[in-house]
Design a protein around this motif. Structure first.
Motif, short mmCIF file in Angstrom:
data_model
loop_
_atom_site.label_atom_id
_atom_site.label_comp_id
_atom_site.label_asym_id
_atom_site.label_seq_id
_atom_site.Cartn_x
_atom_site.Cartn_y
_atom_site.Cartn_z
N UNK A 15 36.50 -33.30 111.87
CA UNK A 15 36.69 -31.84 111.91
C UNK A 15 35.37 -31.10 111.67
N UNK A 16 34.44 -31.76 110.93
CA UNK A 16 33.16 -31.13 110.61
C UNK A 16 32.18 -31.25 111.77
N UNK A 17 32.51 -30.59 112.86
CA UNK A 17 31.64 -30.60 114.03
C UNK A 17 30.53 -29.57 113.85
N UNK A 18 29.60 -29.56 114.81
CA UNK A 18 28.52 -28.57 114.77
C UNK A 18 29.08 -27.16 114.81
N UNK A 19 30.15 -26.96 115.57
CA UNK A 19 30.78 -25.64 115.66
C UNK A 19 31.28 -25.18 114.29
N UNK A 20 31.94 -26.09 113.59
CA UNK A 20 32.49 -25.74 112.28
C UNK A 20 31.37 -25.44 111.29
N UNK A 21 30.32 -26.25 111.30
CA UNK A 21 29.20 -26.03 110.39
C UNK A 21 28.51 -24.71 110.68
N UNK A 22 28.35 -24.39 111.96
CA UNK A 22 27.72 -23.13 112.34
C UNK A 22 28.57 -21.95 111.90
N UNK A 23 29.87 -22.02 112.19
CA UNK A 23 30.76 -20.94 111.79
C UNK A 23 30.82 -20.79 110.28
N UNK A 24 30.78 -21.92 109.58
CA UNK A 24 30.77 -21.87 108.13
C UNK A 24 29.55 -21.16 107.59
N UNK A 25 28.39 -21.42 108.20
CA UNK A 25 27.17 -20.74 107.79
C UNK A 25 27.23 -19.25 108.04
N UNK A 26 27.73 -18.86 109.22
CA UNK A 26 27.86 -17.44 109.55
C UNK A 26 28.85 -16.76 108.62
N UNK A 27 29.92 -17.47 108.29
CA UNK A 27 30.93 -16.91 107.39
C UNK A 27 30.34 -16.62 106.02
N UNK A 28 29.60 -17.58 105.48
CA UNK A 28 29.01 -17.40 104.14
C UNK A 28 28.01 -16.25 104.14
N UNK A 29 27.16 -16.19 105.17
CA UNK A 29 26.16 -15.11 105.24
C UNK A 29 26.85 -13.76 105.36
N UNK A 30 27.89 -13.68 106.21
CA UNK A 30 28.62 -12.42 106.40
C UNK A 30 29.31 -11.98 105.11
N UNK A 31 29.92 -12.94 104.42
CA UNK A 31 30.62 -12.62 103.17
C UNK A 31 29.65 -12.11 102.11
N UNK A 32 28.51 -12.77 101.98
CA UNK A 32 27.51 -12.35 100.99
C UNK A 32 26.94 -10.98 101.33
N UNK A 33 26.71 -10.74 102.63
CA UNK A 33 26.16 -9.45 103.04
C UNK A 33 27.17 -8.33 102.80
N UNK A 34 28.43 -8.58 103.11
CA UNK A 34 29.46 -7.57 102.87
C UNK A 34 29.56 -7.25 101.38
N UNK A 35 29.57 -8.29 100.56
CA UNK A 35 29.62 -8.10 99.11
C UNK A 35 28.41 -7.31 98.62
N UNK A 36 27.23 -7.63 99.16
CA UNK A 36 26.01 -6.93 98.77
C UNK A 36 26.09 -5.45 99.14
#
Length: 230
Positions: A15-36
Motif C-alpha cells: 500500500x505504501x507506493x510512491x503515490x501514497x508517500x507523495x500524498x502523505x508528504x503533501x498532506x503533512x505540509x498542508x496541515x502544518x501550513x493551515x495550522x500556522x
C-alpha cells in the motif's frame, strides 16, 4: 502466526507506493501550513502577510485597470452557481461514460469541500475585508473559492493524471485553481491568508477523500474475492 504477520506486513508495504508517500508528504505540509495560518491570524493577529498581498495587488490594479474585469470573469469559475453545475453535470457525464468511480470521487470532492468550508468558516468566524471592490456575502476564513476550486480542479487534475493524459493538463488545472484564488485577493473579497488557507484545506480534503475511497474500494475487492472463495 508468523505467516499471518508476514502477510500483513507485505500488504502494508504494497500500500505504501510512491503515490501514497507523495500524498502523505503533501498532506503533512498542508496541515502544518493551515495550522500556522490559524496561529498567525487568530492568535498573533498579524496582518503583515495580508497587507503585503493587498499592496502588491493594488499596485497591479493601478498599473493595469483592465485586469479588474478579467478577475471578475475568472472568479466566476469557482462561484456557487458554477460549482453547483460542475458538481452535478460533471459526475453525471462521467457516470454516463461508464466512469462511476470517478463520478463519485468528483461529486464528493465538491460536495465535501463545500460542507467542510462552511464548517471551518463558522468555526473561525472571520469577517471579510472592508475594502472589497464589491459586496460578497458570508464569512472569510478560509476562502471558499480557493478551497472548493482547488478540490474541483485538483480532482479533475488527479483524474487526468491517473488515466495517463499528458501531465501538462493536470498542471494547468491546478494553476487555474490558484489563479482563481488570486482573483479573490485582487478583488479584496478575501484576505491573502484566507486564500492560502483555502488552498491548503482543499488539498487536505482531496487527500483525505482519495485515501478513504481507495481503502473502501480495496476492502470491497477483498470482500468480493472472499465471497467467491467461500
Amino acid at each position: 502466526m508468523r505467516k499471518s504477520i508476514t502477510a500483513r506486513l507485505l500488504a502494508l508495504f504494497s500500500f505504501l507506493t510512491l503515490e501514497v508517500l507523495l500524498l502523505g508528504g503533501v498532506f503533512i505540509v498542508s496541515l502544518l501550513l493551515f495550522f500556522y495560518l490559524t496561529r498567525v491570524v487568530f492568535v498573533a493577529r498579524s496582518a503583515q502577510f495580508d497587507d503585503w498581498g493587498f499592496q502588491h495587488m493594488d499596485h497591479l490594479r493601478a498599473a493595469q485597470p483592465w485586469l479588474t474585469s478579467v478577475a471578475r470573469f475568472i472568479t466566476f469559475f469557482a462561484s456557487f452557481p458554477f460549482l453547483v453545475v460542475a458538481g452535478i453535470v460533471g459526475p453525471v457525464l462521467l457516470s454516463w461514460r461508464g466512469r462511476k468511480r470517478e463520478a463519485l470521487e468528483l461529486f464528493l470532492a465538491v460536495a465535501g469541500a463545500s460542507l467542510f468550508n462552511q464548517l471551518l468558516k463558522t468555526h473561525y468566524h472571520r469577517s471579510r475585508p472592508s475594502t472589497a471592490l464589491f459586496f460578497q456575502q458570508g464569512l472569510s476564513f478560509p476562502s471558499g473559492h480557493a478551497m472548493i476550486g482547488m478540490a474541483l480542479y485538483g480532482c479533475f487534475a488527479w483524474l487526468l493524471w491517473r488515466h495517463r493524459h499528458h501531465p501538462a493538463w493536470s498542471v494547468l488545472l491546478v494553476l487555474w485553481a490558484v489563479t482563481i484564488g488570486l482573483t479573490r485577493i485582487y478583488l479584496h473579497v478575501h484576505y491573502p491568508t484566507d486564500v492560502l488557507a483555502g488552498f491548503t484545506a482543499g488539498m487536505l480534503w482531496l487527500i483525505l477523500l482519495r485515501t478513504a475511497l481507495r481503502l473502501w474500494w480495496r476492502e470491497g475487492v477483498k470482500l468480493a474475492e472472499n465471497e467467491k472463495g467461500g
